[in-house]
Design a protein around this motif. Structure first.
Motif, PDB file in Angstrom:
ATOM      1  N   UNK A   1      15.722  30.118  74.516  1.00  0.00           N
ATOM      2  CA  UNK A   1      14.568  30.485  74.725  1.00  0.00           C
ATOM      3  C   UNK A   1      13.194  30.356  74.461  1.00  0.00           C
ATOM      4  N   UNK A   2      11.387  30.209  75.100  1.00  0.00           N
ATOM      5  CA  UNK A   2      10.432  29.933  74.173  1.00  0.00           C
ATOM      6  C   UNK A   2       9.956  30.866  73.512  1.00  0.00           C
ATOM      7  N   UNK A   3       8.866  30.548  72.963  1.00  0.00           N
ATOM      8  CA  UNK A   3       8.252  32.022  72.156  1.00  0.00           C
ATOM      9  C   UNK A   3       7.263  32.566  72.951  1.00  0.00           C
ATOM     10  N   UNK A   4       6.287  33.360  73.140  1.00  0.00           N
ATOM     11  CA  UNK A   4       5.317  33.654  74.017  1.00  0.00           C
ATOM     12  C   UNK A   4       4.606  34.037  73.320  1.00  0.00           C
ATOM     13  N   UNK A   5       2.746  33.778  74.123  1.00  0.00           N
ATOM     14  CA  UNK A   5       2.319  33.549  74.057  1.00  0.00           C
ATOM     15  C   UNK A   5       1.121  34.543  74.735  1.00  0.00           C
ATOM     16  N   UNK A   6      -0.255  35.875  74.469  1.00  0.00           N
ATOM     17  CA  UNK A   6      -0.497  36.082  74.507  1.00  0.00           C
ATOM     18  C   UNK A   6      -1.840  36.032  74.764  1.00  0.00           C
ATOM     19  N   UNK A   7      -2.382  35.568  75.902  1.00  0.00           N
ATOM     20  CA  UNK A   7      -3.575  34.430  76.586  1.00  0.00           C
ATOM     21  C   UNK A   7      -4.676  35.520  76.659  1.00  0.00           C
ATOM     22  N   UNK A   8      -4.983  36.065  76.149  1.00  0.00           N
ATOM     23  CA  UNK A   8      -6.117  37.525  76.316  1.00  0.00           C
ATOM     24  C   UNK A   8      -7.454  36.739  76.881  1.00  0.00           C
TER      25      UNK A   8
END
Ligand code: SF4
Lengths: 466, 209
Positions: A162-169
């Protein structure tokens, strides 16, 4: 415990066998898209091992990478052999194929969505890095190599961590004339061409909610240019509305059940991301690239940056190499850069909304003398729709070439190439050295900027046209 | 597949960042049907320069590529890995690597690993100054050794297991057939299918808006 992210929800729904703490999970693949260029060796591998395709009914094939767009006949013998091999493989295995010349043929990432084969919460893979496009539906979609294509054909699964998550706001609303492409070129310039390495990006914010599904596809398409594993947008009314008009969507009760499920596919308010990047889009202006990776971009109103001022030595060297290849020097105003070729098309910007935008900017203007402009619809369905709306007349009147569907000048694999060391303003996704032809120099732009540039002969925004 | 526990060989330095798969093998060479025969396509653009490191005679027997950050970024084409392998590369070391590239490399028995930037810099320096400089990539111990340097790396546990045991990835997954079948029975019933029982393709209502 915090809430779960959209990625977690889609991931958990697809775990066939959990790998536990340390091993990858085995994930099920809902849709496998294939094309002529990265599949022959996979089918050959299956044949050698006497393995059948497990789920031809979850596999869809198109011909897009190496086909010509000026003729329904493939003349090049090497391309013909590759395409012929795909046809034979699909025939042998009972896989649906939209061949060059078929009414539904087109670029794999345009065809899948427009026919309604991609739904929220699905897993979609393809032997092509821009599979990230389908994340626009809230589907987990990513590119794979040929060995993995073979693995999916044989097992309909992939073993993945499972990859890491990045929120692009994205905060604020972009002003008129600022497109999804500009948002992404700005993001890439901010975080760099490898800035999202190892992450799945979830695009969020008011600007995303206000973006059409096609615009979201442009955004997710470019996720891979940040080195990301995939891009995601949580589904909403915009998504459902897009699907409502598609063939192959669930119908009747199934549609109701699907919507109920799709509505649950969003990150919980208290979900935690491994990283968050905030981009204020309210003061963005059209963005263009000057270098040889998609992160080397500046506002169209800006100048080429001075490599000497870059702190990181590797970045400095890369910038110097890029400028040498591009035959450009620091301090040059982007608007002063003259262009020989304009390419409108690709899985990034070859959908109907993109063509409408180009036609709107062109109006009754003509392409500047000496400039070659190619308009290549992403699929034959897009082409038919454009012709129904009369867009092709605008292109032809302007002096542009109106083509059949395919990857075309996005990559130097079919007859459409930028000739010699010419300079091209391109709505595609990669400005790598030689990507569009042996010594071609590429500036990535939005469809609107491409159209304005074609008219003036140098990099321009629609607002520059009088 | 023959088991691979480690590889030792002469190094070849490529001090450049963001080397994308379009550089490793231009798309024109990706129209073949086989998995082999790509050695001349490797870095086809850059090899027009006689001084390019892959043209230097004292590097012709090198097997360990040391590269800059973000090597193998871009396209998913496995041809990039086949071209490296066909030329003779058995291991790639860089501060960071494209995700799909890494997967493709490990699947083809190329030990693609990442080490910290300073370590890679040291390896690049040594390799540049000595064409005979040897590097060992040890997948069993998860470490790189060269001269008096020793540095560990992380690698996908499944890929490592398959390499060390010389197992076939698809065979391994096929052993989980019962899990796959069980999963298939639980899939959402409305998911799209291209099977013969699917509704014939309808024209989109109201055009492609
Ligand atoms: S249009 Fe370009 S990026 Fe998209 S699938 Fe085709 S070659 Fe790849």
């Amino acid at each position: 415990m915090g809430g779960t992210t959209l990625l977690d929800k889609v991931w958990e729904q697809h775990v066939v066998d959990s790998g536990g703490e340390s091993d990858p999970d085995l994930l099920y693949v809902d849709l496998h898209l294939i094309h002529e260029a990265t599949s022959p060796q996979a089918f050959e591998g299956l044949r050698t091992a006497a393995r059948p395709v497990r789920r031809p009914d979850l596999t869809l094939a198109v011909e897009d990478h190496n086909v010509p767009t000026d003729s329904r006949v493939i003349k090049d013998p090497i391309s013909l052999l590759q395409v012929g091999t795909l046809r034979r493989n699909c025939g042998d295995q009972g896989i649906e194929l939209y061949s060059h010349g078929h009414d539904l043929q087109g670029i794999v990432h345009v065809v899948g969505p427009e026919l309604g084969f991609v739904h929220p919460g699905m897993t979609v893979v393809c032997g092509d890095s821009h599979t990230s496009t389908h994340g626009a539906f809230g589907a987990l979609a990513f590119g794979i190599g040929t060995s993995d294509v073979e693995h999916v054909l044989a097992t309909q699964t992939l073993a993945l961590s499972r990859p890491k998550t990045m929120a692009v706001e994205f905060v604020g609303m972009p002003s008129d004339g600022v497109t999804p492409k500009d948002l992404m070129l700005a993001l890439l310039a901010k975080i760099g061409a490898n800035g999202a390495h190892g992450y799945v990006l979830e695009y969020r914010g008011e600007a995303i909610r206000a973006t059409s599904l096609e615009g979201r596809m442009t955004i997710c398409n470019l996720s891979i240019e940040a080195g990301a594993r995939a891009g995601l947008v949580a589904p909403d009314e915009v998504t459902f509305e897009y699907l409502r008009n598609r063939a192959n969507r669930p119908e009747g009760v199934a549609w109701e059940d699907a919507i109920a499920y799709w509505n649950s596919l969003r990150s919980d308010p208290d979900a935690e991301f491994d990283r968050t990047v905030v981009v204020d889009v309210s003061d963005l202006t059209p963005f263009v690239t000057w270098g040889t990776n998609p992160g080397q971009g500046v506002p169209l109103g800006g100048v080429i940056p001075e490599p000497r001022l870059l702190a990181d030595p590797a970045e400095r060297a890369a910038a110097e190499q890029a400028l040498a290849y591009m035959d450009l020097s620091a301090g040059t105003r982007m608007r002063d850069i003259a262009i020989d070729t304009v390419f409108v098309g690709s899985c990034t910007n070859g959908r109907i909304e993109d063509l409408r935008a180009v036609a709107r900017v062109l109006g009754d203007r003509r392409v500047a003398p000496g400039v070659r402009m190619l308009v290549v619809p992403g699929s034959m369905s897009v082409r038919r729709e454009a012709e129904r709306e009369g867009l092709h007349e605008v292109f032809l009147r302007a002096g542009a070439e109106w083509r059949l569907a395919g990857c075309s000048m996005c990559l130097g694999m079919n007859p459409d190439r930028v000739s010699g060391a010419q300079r091209c303003a391109s709505t595609s996704n990669r400005n790598y050295e030689g990507r569009q032809g042996n010594r071609a120099r590429t500036h990535l732009v939005s469809p609107e900027v491409a159209a304005a540039t074609a008219v003036t002969g140098h990099l321009s925004a629609p607002a520059d046209l009088v | 597949m023959r088991p691979i526990r480690q590889h030792t060989g002469r190094s070849i330095p490529l001090r450049r960042g963001d080397v994308d798969t379009d550089q490793i093998i231009p798309s024109d060479f990706c129209r073949g049907l086989s998995r082999t025969g790509y050695q001349n396509a490797l870095f086809a653009g850059w090899r027009k320069d006689p001084d390019f490191v892959f043209n230097q005679s004292d590097r012709s027997d090198a097997t360990v590529l040391v590269a800059g950050p973000n090597f193998g970024t871009g396209s998913s084409r496995e041809h990039a890995v086949w071209a490296l392998r066909d030329w003779g590369i058995a291991a790639v070391i860089a501060p960071s690597l494209g995700d799909i590239f890494t997967r493709n490399a490990l699947r083809n028995g190329i030990l693609a690993v990442t080490l910290g930037k300073p370590v890679v810099e040291t390896l690049l320096d040594s390799s540049e100054s000595d064409p005979g400089f040897e590097i060992t990539v040890d997948i069993l111990r998860r470490e790189v050794r060269a001269a008096d340097l020793r540095s560990s790396f992380e690698v996908d546990s499944r890929a490592r297991h398959l390499l060390i045991e010389g197992l076939d990835d698809i065979d391994e997954t096929m052993r989980r057939e019962s899990s796959i079948r069980r999963y298939e029975e639980s899939r959402k019933y409305w998911l799209p299918s291209l099977g013969s029982d699917r509704p014939s393709i309808r024209e989109p209502v109201g055009g492609l808006t």
